[in-house]
Design an enzyme around this catalytic site. Sequence first.
Site, PDB file in Angstrom:
ATOM      1  N   ARG A  70     -19.381  22.365  16.231  1.00  0.00           N
ATOM      2  CA  ARG A  70     -19.405  20.941  16.596  1.00  0.00           C
ATOM      3  C   ARG A  70     -18.014  20.428  16.970  1.00  0.00           C
ATOM      4  O   ARG A  70     -17.886  19.537  17.805  1.00  0.00           O
ATOM      5  CB  ARG A  70     -20.001  20.121  15.452  1.00  0.00           C
ATOM      6  N   HIS A 114     -29.381   1.680  17.913  1.00  0.00           N
ATOM      7  CA  HIS A 114     -30.347   2.395  17.078  1.00  0.00           C
ATOM      8  C   HIS A 114     -31.629   1.558  17.013  1.00  0.00           C
ATOM      9  O   HIS A 114     -31.562   0.344  16.832  1.00  0.00           O
ATOM     10  CB  HIS A 114     -29.758   2.593  15.676  1.00  0.00           C
TER      11      HIS A 114
END
Length: 222
Positions: A70, A114
């Site tokens: 990552r 979100h």
Amino acid sequence: MAANKKRVAVLISGRGSNMTAILDAAKSPDYPAEIVLVLANKPDAKGLETAANLGIATQVVDHKDYKGNREAFDAQIHAHLEAHNIELVVLAGFMRILTPGFVGKWTDKMLNIHPSLLPSFKGLDTHERAIETGCRLAGCTVHFVRADMDSGPILCQAAVPVLDDDSPDSLAARILKAEHRIYPHAVALVAGDKVTVEGMRVRIDEGSDTKLCANSEAQLIF
Ligand code: GAR
């Protein structure tokens, strides 16, 4: 105005309808942001095509090429952001969790949307969970990104009703319409230097076009 516009990158993973809403708003000469880069972690993200058709630079950083590394994935994204002199990063349906190191480089300069009224329903399947738990209100939240997923100072929210016969899809569609209204506005507030972050609270400057605007579809709270 163009010279003062903030240089914005939008990060997507798929459809890119929030990206399109922001691009539409950015057509206004008064909009304080210019979308100069659209970056996706999936080569087939539909939004890439939309952006490219509008002449916006696009980049793919495919997470599958990084095999779980990552840090390297995020470093490559950061390199693209720097190469385009990006000042504000807008996550719009970008479905990868970013490393704390990357997030730290963009403190108060990275927004996310979100599809829930945070801090309720972080993570996935927000619409199903809102229905299953009997919520009467659901909605969406624009927040500054912090290392913990779906946390971070809240800039604005929109609330919509949950109706008795809602399916996750029908609720998602109602919320998505609200997303398209609040995200371009939220980006404009930040790009226009109208907000101050104080701990977990976001203050919107007096004199900006902050408003509580209600209609039959949604309560939009800026
Ligand atoms: C939007 O509903 C957004 O809120 C959500 O993904 C969708 C992307 O749609 N984001 C998240 O769930 C992030 N945790 P879009 O690609 O059409 O903008």
